[in-house]
Design a protein around this motif. Sequence first.
Motif, mmCIF file in Angstrom:
data_model
loop_
_atom_site.group_PDB
_atom_site.id
_atom_site.type_symbol
_atom_site.label_atom_id
_atom_site.label_comp_id
_atom_site.label_asym_id
_atom_site.label_seq_id
_atom_site.Cartn_x
_atom_site.Cartn_y
_atom_site.Cartn_z
ATOM 1 N N PRO A 302 0.804 -1.236 0.000
ATOM 2 C CA PRO A 302 0.000 0.000 0.000
ATOM 3 C C PRO A 302 0.832 1.279 0.000
ATOM 4 O O PRO A 302 0.340 2.330 -0.428
ATOM 5 N N ARG A 303 2.092 1.218 0.461
ATOM 6 C CA ARG A 303 2.900 2.431 0.501
ATOM 7 C C ARG A 303 3.163 3.002 -0.899
ATOM 8 O O ARG A 303 3.558 4.154 -1.044
ATOM 9 N N ALA A 304 2.936 2.173 -1.926
ATOM 10 C CA ALA A 304 3.125 2.637 -3.305
ATOM 11 C C ALA A 304 1.864 3.255 -3.881
ATOM 12 O O ALA A 304 1.884 3.785 -4.991
ATOM 13 N N GLY A 305 0.767 3.211 -3.135
ATOM 14 C CA GLY A 305 -0.479 3.771 -3.632
ATOM 15 C C GLY A 305 -1.197 2.830 -4.584
ATOM 16 O O GLY A 305 -0.806 1.678 -4.777
ATOM 17 N N GLY A 306 -2.276 3.343 -5.189
ATOM 18 C CA GLY A 306 -3.092 2.535 -6.092
ATOM 19 C C GLY A 306 -2.682 2.700 -7.544
ATOM 20 O O GLY A 306 -1.699 3.378 -7.873
ATOM 21 N N PHE A 307 -3.472 2.086 -8.424
ATOM 22 C CA PHE A 307 -3.188 2.104 -9.850
ATOM 23 C C PHE A 307 -3.778 3.332 -10.557
ATOM 24 O O PHE A 307 -3.605 3.490 -11.771
ATOM 25 N N GLU A 308 -4.474 4.207 -9.826
ATOM 26 C CA GLU A 308 -5.137 5.354 -10.444
ATOM 27 C C GLU A 308 -4.209 6.197 -11.327
ATOM 28 O O GLU A 308 -4.650 6.682 -12.390
ATOM 29 N N LYS A 335 -3.536 -15.977 -8.377
ATOM 30 C CA LYS A 335 -4.851 -15.473 -8.788
ATOM 31 C C LYS A 335 -5.020 -14.015 -8.395
ATOM 32 O O LYS A 335 -5.516 -13.189 -9.182
ATOM 33 N N GLU A 336 -4.603 -13.662 -7.174
ATOM 34 C CA GLU A 336 -4.720 -12.287 -6.711
ATOM 35 C C GLU A 336 -3.854 -11.348 -7.553
ATOM 36 O O GLU A 336 -4.259 -10.222 -7.877
ATOM 37 N N MET A 337 -2.658 -11.810 -7.914
ATOM 38 C CA MET A 337 -1.762 -10.981 -8.718
ATOM 39 C C MET A 337 -2.316 -10.774 -10.128
ATOM 40 O O MET A 337 -2.220 -9.684 -10.695
ATOM 41 N N VAL A 338 -2.892 -11.811 -10.694
ATOM 42 C CA VAL A 338 -3.514 -11.682 -12.018
ATOM 43 C C VAL A 338 -4.642 -10.660 -11.968
ATOM 44 O O VAL A 338 -4.768 -9.805 -12.860
ATOM 45 N N GLU A 339 -5.438 -10.714 -10.916
ATOM 46 C CA GLU A 339 -6.526 -9.755 -10.776
ATOM 47 C C GLU A 339 -5.992 -8.331 -10.623
ATOM 48 O O GLU A 339 -6.608 -7.367 -11.112
ATOM 49 N N ALA A 344 -5.139 -2.902 -12.916
ATOM 50 C CA ALA A 344 -4.267 -1.858 -13.455
ATOM 51 C C ALA A 344 -4.642 -1.546 -14.898
ATOM 52 O O ALA A 344 -4.701 -0.374 -15.307
ATOM 53 N N ALA A 345 -4.912 -2.593 -15.671
ATOM 54 C CA ALA A 345 -5.297 -2.405 -17.075
ATOM 55 C C ALA A 345 -6.574 -1.590 -17.195
ATOM 56 O O ALA A 345 -6.729 -0.778 -18.121
ATOM 57 N N ASP A 346 -7.478 -1.767 -16.257
ATOM 58 C CA ASP A 346 -8.738 -1.028 -16.310
ATOM 59 C C ASP A 346 -8.519 0.474 -16.136
ATOM 60 O O ASP A 346 -9.246 1.286 -16.719
#
Length: 404
Positions: A302-308, A335-339, A344-346
């Motif tokens: 989480p310290r890196a923030g989100g994909f926004e 599975k979690e990493m793929v999601e 991120a793609a979204d």
Amino acid sequence: MSSPRNPPFRAEHIGSLLRPKELVEKRYAVAAGKASKDELKPLEEASIKSIVELQQKCGFHAVTNGEHSRHQFWGTFFETLTGMEEIHLREGGYDQSIFRAYAPDVKSFMHEKTIPNQVTLATGKIKHTGTSSFLPEFDYLKTLVPKSEWKNIKLTLTSPSWYHFRYGPNKAYLPGVYNSDAEYFTDVAAAYQKELSILYDAGLRNGQIDDPNLAYFCSDEMLKGWKADKENFQTADEQFAAYLNFYNDCIKRPSDFHMGIHLCRGNYVGSRHFSEGAYDRIAAKMFNDLNVSTYYLEYDTPRAGGFEPLKSLTKNKNVVLGVVTSKFPKLEDQKEMVERVYKAADFVSEGQGISREEALKQLSVSPQCGFASHAEGNELGDKDMEKKLQLVRAIAEEVWPGEA
């Protein structure tokens, strides 16, 4: 224009890989004058050969030498330039006031051992000697892979600002050497251009700058320190913009020379990081103004923030998502990493108004950082590292079947 591909490949790693204990000990012995450099080279070459075989076994195309020929991730590019000197080796040492006490890596180094590693400044006008400190690394790697794969070999490169950001305003050079940062940047850029020219002529086509400094501009704590520093003659935003222009001058290159940049928040002894903060503050300007093809970004905690911030990614650029941590042995759930990759793609999709499938074409996956940015490496073992690399490959194969 579409983003370049292969490199970057769908499964990437950041560069450094765990070193054998005997190699680390021998390098320390050489530094202490207890062993000769001639004793070190055979160990280095055997270690590099072994680590290349591991990467090939795990299915990675952009092989590195694991940085096994270096003590620290940044190598010795600056130290070998005319005009640059490790001043703490001089009689009398140096004045600690030259450092930015709020620079995240400086703060950590000072806490650990009172001085940062390799206190190197410009003591004269900077100029490339014509001899590359990185070329031997590349030349040896060429002996380990078929000629058809030389173009895939990845060489990690020193941040242009590595010996600038850590120092206070106009303190990266001794008084009288340069009158301004602009003069200093001009000479460093000329030296960097010479280095890239030598490497390109030798066949290098895949470079990656390892850069903690730009990521520090995401840190609230660093920015607070910057604002409070009365010696600063420009804002943090102005300095960030100046760095992007400086970097662009350094990395002018032919169109077939792939250049990426890894934005790191620190990877120090004990698997420690230096800073925190999401990419939101810098993403739009970085994606638009920095002349690299690929951004290797940390996204393991989480310290890196989100994909926004990926909504700002431009159509001709790539992002390598560092969703697997290289700091600790616990293995992530595939599975979690793929999601997470799809998530991120979204955001890329939303920002560009394209489909998820189209957005995925601009993405890859990797560990968040190297496994051994420093000699001793992170707090995990060789088998742990191999499992992490295999996981990265498996994620890539699931998300991009037939492309990994």
